[in-house]
Design a protein around this motif. Structure first.
Motif, PDB file in Angstrom:
ATOM      1  N   VAL A  30      -0.477  -5.360  -8.714  1.00 11.21           N
ATOM      2  CA  VAL A  30      -0.541  -5.012  -7.296  1.00 11.21           C
ATOM      3  C   VAL A  30       0.843  -4.540  -6.865  1.00 11.21           C
ATOM      4  CG1 VAL A  30      -1.094  -5.772  -4.971  1.00 11.21           C
ATOM      5  CG2 VAL A  30      -2.283  -6.793  -6.934  1.00 11.21           C
ATOM      6  N   GLU A  31       0.924  -3.324  -6.364  1.00 17.44           N
ATOM      7  CA  GLU A  31       2.214  -2.742  -5.943  1.00 17.44           C
ATOM      8  C   GLU A  31       2.011  -1.995  -4.633  1.00 17.44           C
ATOM      9  OE1 GLU A  31       5.705  -1.467  -5.077  1.00 17.44           O
ATOM     10  OE2 GLU A  31       5.491  -2.803  -6.801  1.00 17.44           O
ATOM     11  N   ARG A  32       2.887  -2.254  -3.667  1.00 17.21           N
ATOM     12  CA  ARG A  32       2.703  -1.652  -2.353  1.00 17.21           C
ATOM     13  C   ARG A  32       3.407  -0.298  -2.195  1.00 17.21           C
ATOM     14  NH1 ARG A  32       6.562  -5.641   1.378  1.00 17.21           N
ATOM     15  NH2 ARG A  32       8.544  -5.033   0.427  1.00 17.21           N
ATOM     16  N   ASP A  33       4.476  -0.050  -2.957  1.00 20.06           N
ATOM     17  CA  ASP A  33       5.271   1.159  -2.753  1.00 20.06           C
ATOM     18  C   ASP A  33       5.098   2.192  -3.861  1.00 20.06           C
ATOM     19  OD1 ASP A  33       6.391   0.195  -0.356  1.00 20.06           O
ATOM     20  OD2 ASP A  33       7.820  -1.006  -1.504  1.00 20.06           O
ATOM     21  N   GLY A  34       5.207   1.780  -5.092  1.00 21.10           N
ATOM     22  CA  GLY A  34       5.101   2.700  -6.206  1.00 21.10           C
ATOM     23  C   GLY A  34       5.524   2.009  -7.480  1.00 21.10           C
ATOM     24  N   LEU A  35       4.922   2.389  -8.609  1.00 18.98           N
ATOM     25  CA  LEU A  35       5.233   1.718  -9.866  1.00 18.98           C
ATOM     26  C   LEU A  35       6.680   1.970 -10.268  1.00 18.98           C
ATOM     27  CD1 LEU A  35       1.899   2.319 -11.749  1.00 18.98           C
ATOM     28  CD2 LEU A  35       2.812   0.150 -10.921  1.00 18.98           C
ATOM     29  N   GLY A  36       7.270   0.935 -10.816  1.00 16.09           N
ATOM     30  CA  GLY A  36       8.703   0.927 -11.062  1.00 16.09           C
ATOM     31  C   GLY A  36       9.426   0.118 -10.014  1.00 16.09           C
ATOM     32  N   GLY A  37       8.761  -0.061  -8.867  1.00 20.18           N
ATOM     33  CA  GLY A  37       9.327  -0.877  -7.802  1.00 20.18           C
ATOM     34  C   GLY A  37      10.617  -0.307  -7.242  1.00 20.18           C
ATOM     35  N   ALA A  38      11.343  -1.133  -6.506  1.00 21.90           N
ATOM     36  CA  ALA A  38      12.601  -0.702  -5.897  1.00 21.90           C
ATOM     37  C   ALA A  38      13.616  -0.291  -6.959  1.00 21.90           C
ATOM     38  CB  ALA A  38      13.162  -1.825  -5.032  1.00 21.90           C
ATOM     39  N   CYS A  39      13.581  -0.945  -8.122  1.00 23.32           N
ATOM     40  CA  CYS A  39      14.518  -0.612  -9.195  1.00 23.32           C
ATOM     41  C   CYS A  39      14.463   0.875  -9.525  1.00 23.32           C
ATOM     42  CB  CYS A  39      14.200  -1.446 -10.434  1.00 23.32           C
ATOM     43  SG  CYS A  39      15.142  -0.985 -11.900  1.00 23.32           S
ATOM     44  N   VAL A  40      13.269   1.405  -9.683  1.00 25.05           N
ATOM     45  CA  VAL A  40      13.094   2.804 -10.070  1.00 25.05           C
ATOM     46  C   VAL A  40      13.174   3.736  -8.871  1.00 25.05           C
ATOM     47  CG1 VAL A  40      11.406   4.468 -10.962  1.00 25.05           C
ATOM     48  CG2 VAL A  40      11.805   2.299 -12.169  1.00 25.05           C
ATOM     49  N   LEU A  41      12.591   3.342  -7.747  1.00 26.74           N
ATOM     50  CA  LEU A  41      12.429   4.263  -6.623  1.00 26.74           C
ATOM     51  C   LEU A  41      13.632   4.327  -5.694  1.00 26.74           C
ATOM     52  CD1 LEU A  41       8.719   3.432  -5.779  1.00 26.74           C
ATOM     53  CD2 LEU A  41       9.587   5.519  -6.851  1.00 26.74           C
ATOM     54  N   ASP A 123      -4.786 -19.028  -2.933  1.00 32.07           N
ATOM     55  CA  ASP A 123      -4.687 -20.314  -3.606  1.00 32.07           C
ATOM     56  C   ASP A 123      -4.138 -20.016  -5.003  1.00 32.07           C
ATOM     57  OD1 ASP A 123      -6.902 -19.855  -5.543  1.00 32.07           O
ATOM     58  OD2 ASP A 123      -8.186 -20.007  -3.774  1.00 32.07           O
ATOM     59  N   PRO A 124      -3.882 -21.033  -5.838  1.00 30.30           N
ATOM     60  CA  PRO A 124      -3.267 -20.767  -7.147  1.00 30.30           C
ATOM     61  C   PRO A 124      -4.060 -19.848  -8.056  1.00 30.30           C
ATOM     62  CG  PRO A 124      -3.024 -23.079  -6.582  1.00 30.30           C
ATOM     63  CD  PRO A 124      -3.933 -22.486  -5.551  1.00 30.30           C
ATOM     64  N   ASN A 125      -5.338 -19.628  -7.761  1.00 22.86           N
ATOM     65  CA  ASN A 125      -6.165 -18.781  -8.625  1.00 22.86           C
ATOM     66  C   ASN A 125      -6.759 -17.568  -7.926  1.00 22.86           C
ATOM     67  OD1 ASN A 125      -6.688 -21.850  -9.852  1.00 22.86           O
ATOM     68  ND2 ASN A 125      -6.397 -20.244 -11.386  1.00 22.86           N
ATOM     69  N   THR A 126      -6.216 -17.240  -6.754  1.00 20.76           N
ATOM     70  CA  THR A 126      -6.745 -16.092  -6.015  1.00 20.76           C
ATOM     71  C   THR A 126      -5.605 -15.322  -5.351  1.00 20.76           C
ATOM     72  OG1 THR A 126      -8.746 -17.362  -5.506  1.00 20.76           O
ATOM     73  CG2 THR A 126      -8.403 -15.312  -4.283  1.00 20.76           C
ATOM     74  N   VAL A 127      -5.568 -14.025  -5.616  1.00 18.79           N
ATOM     75  CA  VAL A 127      -4.644 -13.117  -4.937  1.00 18.79           C
ATOM     76  C   VAL A 127      -5.477 -12.198  -4.063  1.00 18.79           C
ATOM     77  CG1 VAL A 127      -2.955 -11.267  -5.224  1.00 18.79           C
ATOM     78  CG2 VAL A 127      -2.973 -13.193  -6.828  1.00 18.79           C
ATOM     79  N   THR A 128      -5.140 -12.141  -2.787  1.00 17.19           N
ATOM     80  CA  THR A 128      -5.878 -11.303  -1.843  1.00 17.19           C
ATOM     81  C   THR A 128      -5.065 -10.062  -1.509  1.00 17.19           C
ATOM     82  OG1 THR A 128      -6.957 -13.242  -0.890  1.00 17.19           O
ATOM     83  CG2 THR A 128      -6.980 -11.233   0.418  1.00 17.19           C
ATOM     84  N   VAL A 129      -5.707  -8.899  -1.631  1.00 15.11           N
ATOM     85  CA  VAL A 129      -5.046  -7.629  -1.330  1.00 15.11           C
ATOM     86  C   VAL A 129      -5.873  -6.901  -0.280  1.00 15.11           C
ATOM     87  CG1 VAL A 129      -4.170  -5.456  -2.255  1.00 15.11           C
ATOM     88  CG2 VAL A 129      -4.209  -7.506  -3.708  1.00 15.11           C
TER      89      VAL A 129
END
Length: 460
Positions: A30-41, A123-129
């Protein structure tokens, strides 16, 4: 099949995803901005691309001593060089996007599912997007960090900037004030100085790079001063005010520094708020996710990697934390993260690379070691290329000669440090390094020369 959800697509996230996919996991990133994150972008890739341009500029500007002259300008070589910041920034952003695309292609090849949006642990077993639940057997938090904002010096993106806003500038800053003399501040201050800006570096400590090797920091500060930088030591910024097309930085002692732009480099804050960490039982320390040496949090199926953990804010460390997390979660043999093996580099000109124990640890009596330091100007290849600033420093155990670490200050020190990293990780002795062939002439020859000197001096 183990369901793995990774929150964040930076180095910690995408490297973990590759490992997990290759081990047979069902992986979602799950990425909100772009793959590579802030490091790359916005961070590492853009800044090092800019620095590569500035280093080329510095080399060309100082080439007159090698017999090279430009005929295009009245002042010789410097007069014949101009910076088109628009083109420089376009190249910076194009390379960042291309690197992000490469990451996306690699993840797609490994059948990693990509979800764009804001993630939250329910919860520990659920990520909501964005209202959609993603069930997870294993969760990796790799949300990174954000530039810290100093109250009274909030960036406006035009004259008061953080480093993520630099690449939208239409023209080179005429007079740039850099607040903060750590790694990011030193790198960017040096880069814009080489590109032609008048630079003032505001340091709250006695010297620049206060957390780094003192000898290395001294060399770099001398280079900066010689090239015309104004370094204000023991000066802490209290606030920044914009006045039309200029900025005024007020120091705590009442002094004021005026320039055309101000760059704030005063640290990072973890991206851990509002994503449900506390609700899932994750422990935080000053906002950073607490992890053990296999990247595991207090919740057994939840791991964390990268800047959000505050362990070491390096892309290489984030990537290794992510890999270790997946190896551990999926039952593979794994070696815990060893910070003593981490090589780091400061991309100034010259660069500063370190690995292993530090001079500070030796001086404090925490580590017993023999030390040798060779000036770079004694190296024949350095003489040929006109490199005068820098050194190679090597540490070893007195009794066995085992290499404990070292510091390299030189052009491309980031490439030279690998030999020392291997020696530290594999517990090589200075005798073994000394008997290794180095190309002649080469800068790496200083590593074998330093080892020979320690071999002669050691009592083992």
């Amino acid at each position: 099949m183990t369901r793995i959800v990774i929150i964040g697509g930076g180095p910690g996230g995408y490297e973990a995803a590759l490992v997990a996919a290759q081990l047979g996991g069902e992986v979602t990133v799950v990425e909100r901005d772009g793959l590579g994150g802030a490091c790359v972008l916005t961070d590492c890739v853009p800044s090092k691309t800019l620095i590569a341009t500035s280093t080329r500029m510095a080399v060309m500007s100082e080439s007159a001593a090698l017999g090279l002259q430009f005929s295009g300008g009245p002042d010789g070589i410097v007069g014949g060089l101009e910076v088109d910041l628009g083109l420089v920034n376009k190249r910076v952003k194009d390379l960042a996007r291309a690197q992000s695309f490469d990451v996306a292609e690699r993840l797609a090849y490994e059948d990693v599912r990509i979800v764009r949006g804001e993630a939250r642990l329910t919860d520990p077993n659920t990520v909501t997007v964005d209202g959609v639940d993603l069930p997870a057997d294993v969760v990796l938090i790799a949300t990174g960090a954000t530039p810290r904002v100093l109250p009274g010096a909030e960036p406006d993106g035009e004259r008061i900037l953080n480093w993520r806003q630099l690449y939208d500038l239409p023209e080179l800053p005429e007079e740039l004030i850099v607040v903060g003399s750590g790694v990011t501040g030193a790198e960017l201050a040096g880069a814009y100085l080489s590109l032609g800006s008048k630079v003032t570096l505001v340091s709250s400590r006695d010297r620049i790079l206060p957390s780094e090797d003192a000898d290395a920091a001294s060399v770099l500060q001398e280079v900066f001063l010689r090239r015309g930088m104004n370094v204000l030591s023991r000066s802490r910024a209290a606030g920044v005010q914009r006045t039309g097309d200029s900025v005024i930085v007020t120091l705590e002692d009442g002094r004021k520094v005026e320039g055309s732009h101000c760059l704030m480099t005063v640290g990072m804050e973890p991206n851990t708020r509002g994503i449900g960490l506390e609700k899932a039982g994750i422990e935080l320390s000053r906002g950073f996710v607490k992890v053990d040496k296999v990247s595991r949090t207090a919740v057994s199926n939840i791991y964390a990697a990268g800047d959000c953990t505050g362990v070491l804010m390096l892309a290489s460390v984030a990537a290794m934390q992510g890999r270790i997390a997946m190896w551990h979660a999926l039952g593979e043999a794994v070696q815990p993260l060893k910070l003593g093996w981490v090589a780091s580099n400061i991309f100034t000109d010259p660069e500063v690379a370190t690995v292993g124990v530090s001079q500070k640890m030796i001086d404090a009596g925490e580590v017993n070691a023999r030390t040798v330091m060779l000036p770079l100007f004694s190296n024949p290849r350095a003489k040929m290329q006109g490199f005068e600033d820098g050194f190679v420093k090597l540490f070893c155990r007195p009794s066995t000669g085992i290499v404990l670490g070292g510091v390299i200050v030189a052009p491309r020190a980031s490439e030279l440090i690998l030999g020392l990293s291997i020696a530290v990780q594999q517990h090589l002795t200075v005798d073994q390094v000394a008997h290794t062939f180095a190309v002649y002439p080469s800068l790496s020859g200083s590593l074998t020369e330093a080892s020979r000197r320690l071999m002669q001096e050691s009592a083992y």
